[in-house]
Design an enzyme around this catalytic site. Structure first.
Site, PDB file in Angstrom:
ATOM      1  N   SER A 103      34.134  44.787  34.021  1.00 19.19           N
ATOM      2  CA  SER A 103      34.783  44.868  35.328  1.00 19.19           C
ATOM      3  C   SER A 103      35.103  46.320  35.632  1.00 19.19           C
ATOM      4  O   SER A 103      35.305  47.125  34.712  1.00 19.19           O
ATOM      5  CB  SER A 103      36.083  44.051  35.334  1.00 19.19           C
ATOM      6  OG  SER A 103      36.834  44.304  36.506  1.00 19.19           O
ATOM      7  N   TYR A 121      44.808  41.505  32.147  1.00 16.58           N
ATOM      8  CA  TYR A 121      43.382  41.443  32.484  1.00 16.58           C
ATOM      9  C   TYR A 121      42.733  42.821  32.365  1.00 16.58           C
ATOM     10  O   TYR A 121      41.665  42.967  31.734  1.00 16.58           O
ATOM     11  CB  TYR A 121      43.227  40.907  33.908  1.00 16.58           C
ATOM     12  CG  TYR A 121      41.791  40.818  34.378  1.00 16.58           C
ATOM     13  CD1 TYR A 121      40.967  39.789  33.947  1.00 16.58           C
ATOM     14  CD2 TYR A 121      41.264  41.754  35.266  1.00 16.58           C
ATOM     15  CE1 TYR A 121      39.647  39.689  34.387  1.00 16.58           C
ATOM     16  CE2 TYR A 121      39.950  41.676  35.706  1.00 16.58           C
ATOM     17  CZ  TYR A 121      39.143  40.640  35.265  1.00 16.58           C
ATOM     18  OH  TYR A 121      37.845  40.556  35.697  1.00 16.58           O
TER      19      TYR A 121
END
Length: 704
Positions: A581, A594
């Site tokens: 990501s 996260y």
């Protein structure tokens, strides 16, 4: 339409209502009959055999009625045959080619002349068997490769057995390679034996016929039924293949052995070209490979040319005990290496001793069929379908050997004849005309979380590019929906599906075992499974933290670790792709768990790349951002959390993410799939440890 014969060994599938709907359409009835015959693997294999019909049609040039033969074209399959798979030729022109035929040593040149007999300009290319149908006068003809008939045709005294069994109503033509001359031999046999109902081709197959599609169908079934019943009767007091020499392992242990060994075998078979595998422990296979006669019969190879072309000169029989300890991979490789070298040497000597001055260059010397007594049969080829079909053909060959041994003594094709088929210039030309392999042909990919979203898009892209894919998800119902989609779009030979929780070592090992059994191993591992939790620091719980790190970091670690184990068994390199990501590179609010887990994934990728280069395993990263379409991550609390963090509504998130990028683009799952293909498609084989951002351009996430 009454059926007087009771069929026990073949399937009577004729449907009067369906046939009546085709009344008057002889070509339609030909296709219908062909599909019925091709549906029963006891009658003929995938791609094997051919059928024809002769009708009178108006000649488009003269307007006069002329006889036209419709026959299965080159490379077709009876079970799936359509009108587009037929060749249509002027019968008189085809037969007049006899006047220019220069003899058997020149018969290959006749194939090109078939094109001068084409009636339908949309015809499939005529096959080498075209004259075998054209020189016979019957309206409907079936040429099949039934196990029972070939068992007689391949028996040492098959001609005598045929004469006695059918009382002279079935003719006999000795083995000869298919072609123009064999067509003449069939007509000669008919002229010398008027009134016969069929012809047995030595070591090859069966020709039968009728005045209508139905008469031909029934005649074919009756002849094969009679062959089968005779073999069954003769087998009653005999042990197949001399009886059992060893016993099979229990089913669960056979599967365990096969899944452990398949990647090792695939590595050996992929020394020239990456191969895809297939495994079967069918009872017919086990009976043969466990038998006393295995060592005598296996080296003989097959008899029928179609069987031989798919399975090579002979199988490799492994010198492993059924319950052999396979845990020491290096020891097993050292034990198998001499066996593969011996096979390659045998094949090379076979080529050198049989080749002609104009023979094509030697092809891959590795075996196609590998027999593991007590466990089962492995087959390896360029793709899954070809490997599976090779297994089907070898099972047919086993049936032929069993039948021939029951009634007489099995004989195979002489090696020179086998070579002349395998390295036939016409077969070589056919191979050269085949489409160029796709970029991922022969590759096997396991993509975690591939029942939807990014993972599913990656699996689709890889399948489109020729790969076999292992799709999976921890949601069984979502996986079933994905399997239905892949089945409909790609068919059974492109994918397999397993339930997989990436935090479970048991699930992970089961997934790789499934990949080994279905395809022989794994070349590409894509760590895509994920989830997201967006909360302010004070609201983040320990449970949230553990879940993120278990799925994203531990999951990536465990899946990669098990994948590398399989790749090392194969020893042909591989790829690990990690879908991380942009959050691994840039900081944002409400994202401590996260974002830090994504950063851990990123650095774990670098560490793996540094360690696995010696194994020729590349490790690379694709960094998406805001891929909302079909993603479970964006359901519920995560989307609400991100919307709250950025001060927008949930439905405004796609536009918000697009506007903050340099390119002002919404990122789709297909965009990530394309990036993955860039890494594994062949142009970046010398790149590892890289990061490719697919985020529309986020300057703060640039790698630096």
């Amino acid at each position: 339409m009454s059926v007087t014969t009771t069929f026990k060994h073949v399937s009577y599938l004729w449907d009067e209502e369906k046939a009546a709907a085709l009344a008057g359409d002889e070509v339609g009835l030909l296709i219908y009959r062909s599909n019925l015959l091709g549906a029963d693997l006891r009658l003929t294999n995938y791609g094997g055999g051919n059928t024809s019909c002769k009708v009178f049609s108006k000649d488009p040039l003269t307007g006069e009625e002329t006889e036209v033969m419709w026959v299965k074209g080159s490379g077709g399959d009876l079970g799936t045959l359509k009108r587009s798979g037929l060749a249509a030729l002027y019968v008189d022109r085809l037969r007049r080619l006899k006047s220019v035929y220069r003899g058997i040593e020149h018969e290959d040149e006749m194939v090109e002349l078939f094109n001068h007999s084409i009636f339908d300009l949309n015809s499939k290319a005529p096959s080498i068997d075209t004259p075998l149908h054209g020189f016979l006068p019957f309206k409907h003809i079936d040429h099949l490769h039934p196990d029972a008939a070939i068992a007689i045709a391949a028996a040492k005294d098959g001609k005598r057995i045929t004469q006695e069994l059918f009382g002279g109503t079935i003719g006999w033509v000795e083995w000869q390679r298919p072609g123009f001359d064999l067509g003449l031999k069939l007509r000669q046999c008919l002229d010398e034996n008027p009134g016969i109902r069929g012809i047995m081709l030595g070591s090859h197959g069966l020709f039968t016929w009728g005045d209508t599609a139905y008469e031909s169908y029934i005649n074919t079934l009756e002849v094969i039924e009679q062959c089968s019943a005779f073999i069954e009767e003769q087998s009653k007091n005999k042990q197949a293949f001399g009886g059992a020499k060893i016993s099979s392992l229990p089913k669960e242990e056979r599967v365990k052995q096969a899944s452990a060994l398949a990647p090792v075998l695939r590595g050996f078979c992929s020394s020239s070209l990456k191969m895809v595998g297939h495994f079967t422990d069918d009872e017919k296979v086990l009976q043969f490979i466990n038998s006393k006669d295995l060592d005598r019969l296996a080296p003989m190879g097959t008899s029928c040319p179609d069987h031989f072309l798919r399975t090579k000169i002979s199988p490799l029989v492994l010198s492993l005990t059924p319950g052999e300890d396979l845990s020491d991979v290096q020891a097993i490789k050292e034990k198998l290496a001499p066996q593969f070298e011996a096979y390659r040497k045998m094949y090379t000597e076979y080529y050198n001793s049989c080749k002609h001055p104009n023979s094509p260059a030697i092809r891959d010397a590795n075996p196609v069929v590998i027999l593991y007594p007590g466990v089962g049969m492995f087959t390896f080829s360029k793709d899954k379908q070809t490997a599976r079909v090779a297994a089907e053909f070898y099972i047919n060959a086993i049936n032929v050997m069993r039948g021939a041994e029951a009634i007489s003594e099995y004989t195979s094709l002489p090696r020179q004849e086998a070579f002349n088929i395998e390295y036939w210039l016409l077969e070589e030309a056919k191979l050269q005309r085949m489409p160029k392999p796709k970029a991922l042909s022969g590759r096997i990919a396991l993509i975690t979380g591939s029942a939807g979203g990014i993972g599913k898009a990656i699996a689709q892209k890889f399948a489109d590019e020729g790969a076999c894919v292992v799709i999976n998800d921890n949601d069984a119902s979502r996986l079933e929906t994905a399997k239905e989609f892949f089945q409909k779009k790609y068919g059974k030979d492109v994918f397999t599906g397993v339930v997989l929780d990436v935090t479970s070592s048991k699930d992970i090992n089961a997934a790789y075992d499934a990949a080994a059994l279905a395809f022989g191993g794994v070349d590409i591992v894509v760590n895509c499974a994920g989830l997201s939790i967006s909360k302010p620091l004070e609201e983040h719980t320990e449970k949230d933290w553990d879940l993120l790190y278990d799925v994203l970091v531990k999951g990536q670690f465990l899946v990669t670790q098990a994948g590398v184990n399989t790749m090392r068994k194969q020893d042909i390199g591989g790829d690990v792709l990690n879908i991380v990501s942009k959050n691994a590179l840039m900081s944002g609010p409400n994202n401590a768990g996260y974002g830090s887990a994504k950063a851990a994934q990123m650095h774990l990728s670098r560490l793996n790349a540094a360690e696995l280069g010696k194994d020729r395993i590349r490790v690379n990263v694709v960094n998406p951002d805001a891929v909302i379409s079909d993603s479970k991550i964006w359901e519920g609390a995560w989307a609400e959390g991100r919307a709250k963090a950025y001060g927008v509504k949930v439905e405004e998130l796609p536009a918000y993410y697009a506007k903050r990028t340099l390119l002002n683009e919404i990122i789709l799952p297909e965009d990530i799939a394309n990036a993955c293909f860039v890494f594994v498609g062949g142009l970046l084989n010398k790149s590892t440890g890289n990061v490719l951002n697919v985020d529309g351009g986020v300057a703060t996430a640039f790698v630096r």
